[in-house]
Design an enzyme around this catalytic site. Structure first.
Site, PDB file in Angstrom:
ATOM      1  N   ILE A  72       0.975  -1.374  -0.040  1.00  0.00           N
ATOM      2  CA  ILE A  72       0.043  -0.061  -0.034  1.00  0.00           C
ATOM      3  C   ILE A  72       0.732   1.304  -0.059  1.00  0.00           C
ATOM      4  CG2 ILE A  72      -1.909   1.162   1.136  1.00  0.00           C
ATOM      5  CD1 ILE A  72      -2.600  -1.655   0.385  1.00  0.00           C
ATOM      6  N   ASN A 129       5.982   2.469  13.630  1.00  0.00           N
ATOM      7  CA  ASN A 129       5.919   1.397  12.745  1.00  0.00           C
ATOM      8  C   ASN A 129       7.327   1.569  11.818  1.00  0.00           C
ATOM      9  OD1 ASN A 129       5.901   0.098  10.174  1.00  0.00           O
ATOM     10  ND2 ASN A 129       4.065   0.916   9.306  1.00  0.00           N
ATOM     11  N   CYS A 132       7.748  -0.771   8.098  1.00  0.00           N
ATOM     12  CA  CYS A 132       7.034  -1.332   6.855  1.00  0.00           C
ATOM     13  C   CYS A 132       7.655  -1.719   5.696  1.00  0.00           C
ATOM     14  CB  CYS A 132       6.072   0.048   6.499  1.00  0.00           C
ATOM     15  SG  CYS A 132       5.021   0.194   5.185  1.00  0.00           S
ATOM     16  N   LYS A 187       7.005  -1.478  16.546  1.00  0.00           N
ATOM     17  CA  LYS A 187       6.625  -2.623  15.712  1.00  0.00           C
ATOM     18  C   LYS A 187       7.706  -3.071  14.813  1.00  0.00           C
ATOM     19  CE  LYS A 187       2.865  -4.186  12.703  1.00  0.00           C
ATOM     20  NZ  LYS A 187       1.656  -3.868  12.153  1.00  0.00           N
ATOM     21  N   ASN A 214       5.417  -7.543  11.619  1.00  0.00           N
ATOM     22  CA  ASN A 214       4.850  -6.880  10.231  1.00  0.00           C
ATOM     23  C   ASN A 214       4.917  -7.860   9.236  1.00  0.00           C
ATOM     24  OD1 ASN A 214       4.227  -5.021   8.341  1.00  0.00           O
ATOM     25  ND2 ASN A 214       5.041  -3.324   9.591  1.00  0.00           N
ATOM     26  N   GLY A 265       0.074 -11.821  13.191  1.00  0.00           N
ATOM     27  CA  GLY A 265       0.490 -12.680  11.873  1.00  0.00           C
ATOM     28  C   GLY A 265      -0.342 -13.928  11.706  1.00  0.00           C
ATOM     29  N   GLY A 266      -1.164 -13.588  11.110  1.00  0.00           N
ATOM     30  CA  GLY A 266      -1.998 -14.695  10.675  1.00  0.00           C
ATOM     31  C   GLY A 266      -3.139 -15.125  11.719  1.00  0.00           C
ATOM     32  N   GLY A 287      -5.390  -8.927  11.837  1.00  0.00           N
ATOM     33  CA  GLY A 287      -4.859  -8.152  10.762  1.00  0.00           C
ATOM     34  C   GLY A 287      -5.787  -8.607   9.473  1.00  0.00           C
TER      35      GLY A 287
HETATM   36  C1  LIG Z   1      -3.519  -4.253   3.521  1.00  0.00           C
HETATM   37  C2  LIG Z   1      -2.294  -4.134   4.717  1.00  0.00           C
HETATM   38  C3  LIG Z   1      -2.210  -3.038   5.144  1.00  0.00           C
HETATM   39  C4  LIG Z   1      -1.191  -2.825   6.118  1.00  0.00           C
HETATM   40  N1  LIG Z   1      -0.805  -1.465   6.774  1.00  0.00           N
HETATM   41  C5  LIG Z   1      -0.070  -1.284   7.804  1.00  0.00           C
HETATM   42  C6  LIG Z   1       0.335   0.011   8.157  1.00  0.00           C
HETATM   43  O1  LIG Z   1      -0.140   0.965   7.738  1.00  0.00           O
HETATM   44  N2  LIG Z   1       1.191  -0.066   9.294  1.00  0.00           N
HETATM   45  C7  LIG Z   1       1.693  -1.296   9.810  1.00  0.00           C
HETATM   46  O2  LIG Z   1       2.327  -1.089  10.877  1.00  0.00           O
HETATM   47  N3  LIG Z   1       1.283  -2.377   9.397  1.00  0.00           N
HETATM   48  C8  LIG Z   1       0.506  -2.502   8.314  1.00  0.00           C
HETATM   49  N4  LIG Z   1       0.255  -3.955   7.886  1.00  0.00           N
HETATM   50  C9  LIG Z   1       0.737  -5.188   8.792  1.00  0.00           C
HETATM   51  C10 LIG Z   1      -0.334  -5.634   9.688  1.00  0.00           C
HETATM   52  O3  LIG Z   1      -0.710  -4.702  10.748  1.00  0.00           O
HETATM   53  C11 LIG Z   1       0.271  -6.797  10.343  1.00  0.00           C
HETATM   54  O4  LIG Z   1       1.621  -6.580  11.049  1.00  0.00           O
HETATM   55  C12 LIG Z   1       0.508  -8.008   9.511  1.00  0.00           C
HETATM   56  O5  LIG Z   1      -0.412  -8.006   8.370  1.00  0.00           O
HETATM   57  C13 LIG Z   1       0.682  -9.403  10.283  1.00  0.00           C
HETATM   58  O6  LIG Z   1      -0.926  -9.493  10.702  1.00  0.00           O
HETATM   59  P1  LIG Z   1      -1.828 -10.247   9.894  1.00  0.00           P
HETATM   60  O7  LIG Z   1      -1.397 -11.827   9.200  1.00  0.00           O
HETATM   61  O8  LIG Z   1      -3.041 -10.829  10.789  1.00  0.00           O
HETATM   62  O9  LIG Z   1      -2.429  -9.584   8.882  1.00  0.00           O
HETATM   63  C14 LIG Z   1      -0.578  -4.002   6.895  1.00  0.00           C
HETATM   64  C15 LIG Z   1      -1.185  -5.098   6.410  1.00  0.00           C
HETATM   65  C16 LIG Z   1      -1.974  -5.463   5.427  1.00  0.00           C
HETATM   66  C17 LIG Z   1      -2.280  -6.702   5.015  1.00  0.00           C
END
Ligand SMILES: Cc1cc2nc3c(=O)[nH]c(=O)nc-3n(C[C@H](O)[C@H](O)[C@H](O)COP(=O)(O)O)c2cc1C
Length: 325
Positions: A72, A129, A132, A187, A214, A265-266, A287
């Site tokens: 993104i 963050n 990223c 993070k 992340n 994470g998942g 997430g």
């Molecule tokens: C579409 C999308 C946008 C994300 N944007 C951010 C963000 O702006 N800042 C951030 O720290 N992490 C961001 N993440 C990471 C998530 O916060 C998380 O750390 C990561 O996706 C792992 O968790 P999950 O597997 O449950 O999604 C984003 C993840 C996704 C899928």
């Protein structure tokens, strides 16, 4: 008797350990139609930067086996528009609001953002963050911060993420620590050899907690066009595919640091949330699963209660790091 679900992250008390991960829950307004937002332990906002950002060119997302890729590029309205347009609704919800901040290329911006947010009562905590994977930070500002704030030898940041280097992580957290009394959550990126040295650097610089993890840097290819499926070529992998890696990192960090870990994470259901808590997470974040089932976070809260009752556990905190080996 109802089991105790509350946990502490720095100075904030969460009524339950379930939060939503940055970037997957917008600024909460999008989810108000689906769930009672008041039930959440905390809300982590989409990362904001000092100036508005349009983010990366499309395509920015694609599905992968048991997950998704995203690049993104920190699209967000910028600090002042966030305060003006997004924060009023967030304030009304009545749960701790954790504001995620970052910078495109200037580490100094973290301190500018933190200083401004420090003055806003309803901001419970600031999440840094520094992980990223779709943004690269330039060399100069981190080295300035390093010498400025810590006495650590100036460190040139060679296109890596801040959270890929313990010295840069230390310098940045230390600099932010100087400008805010609020709870700081750092993070971290899983794209490192040893997560524990980065987690320790964050802790030693005064971070009150760490968020793990992340996304993992990844590529997906369309074999017909032979082009990458994401315009920026590399992107962040999230979803159940990364869960075992995330749980392993939480478990490793738990053994080395004293500050709480927010695990993610998942996580898609109660069992995956529990894996993180048993591995050592004090709280968890949902997430990618929010995109599939917007109610999943509150379903997990219910599931936690049932699990504790079924297993006669009075306080969720006794589960944290209870992995039997
Ligand atoms: C579409 C999308 C946008 C994300 N944007 C951010 C963000 O702006 N800042 C951030 O720290 N992490 C961001 N993440 C990471 C998530 O916060 C998380 O750390 C990561 O996706 C792992 O968790 P999950 O597997 O449950 O999604 C984003 C993840 C996704 C899928």
């Amino acid at each position: 008797m109802q089991p105790k679900l509350s946990v502490n992250i720095g100075k904030i008390k969460l009524k339950n350990p379930v939060t939503v991960a940055s970037g997957t829950f917008g600024y909460a307004e999008e989810f108000g139609d689906f769930i009672n937002l008041k039930e959440l332990g905390a809300i982590v906002t989409k990362t904001i930067t000092l100036k508005p950002r349009q983010g990366n060119p499309p395509p920015r997302t694609c599905e992968t086996p048991a997950g998704m890729l995203n690049s993104i590029g920190l699209e967000n309205p910028g600090l002042e528009a966030f305060i003006r347009e997004k924060l009023p609704l967030l304030k009304k919800i009545g749960v701790p609001i954790i504001v995620s901040i970052s910078s495109e290329d200037d580490a100094q911006e973290f301190t500018v953002l933190a200083r401004r947010l420090d003055k806003i009562k309803e901001v419970a905590a600031i999440e840094l963050n520094i992980s990223c994977p779709n943004i690269k930070l330039a060399s100069k500002p981190v080295s300035q911060l390093a010498s400025l704030s810590t006495g650590t030898p100036a460190h040139r940041h060679t296109g890596k993420l801040i959270s890929q280097d313990p010295n840069s992580t230390y310098a940045l957290v230390k600099a932010v620590r100087k400008v805010t009394q609020k709870t700081i959550i750092t993070k971290l990126s899983p794209n490192v050899t040893d997560i524990t040295e980065i987690a320790m650097a964050a802790q030693n610089a005064g971070s009150d907690a760490v968020s793990l993890i992340n996304t993992l840097t990844a590529i997906s290819i369309d074999i017909e066009t032979r082009k990458p499926k994401i315009a920026m070529v590399t992107a962040g992998l999230s979803g159940p595919a990364i869960r075992p890696v995330a749980v392993r990192m939480v478990w490793e960090a738990y053994q080395k640091i004293k500050i709480p870990i927010i695990g993610m994470g998942g996580i898609i259901d109660i069992s995956s949330a529990l894996e993180f808590i048993i591995a050592g997470a004090t709280a968890i974040s949902v997430g990618t699963a929010n995109f599939i089932n917007p109610k999943v976070s509150v379903e997990i809260i219910e599931g936690l209660k049932e699990y504790l009752i079924k297993n006669k556990i009075k306080d969720i905190r006794t589960l944290i790091g209870s992995l039997k080996i």
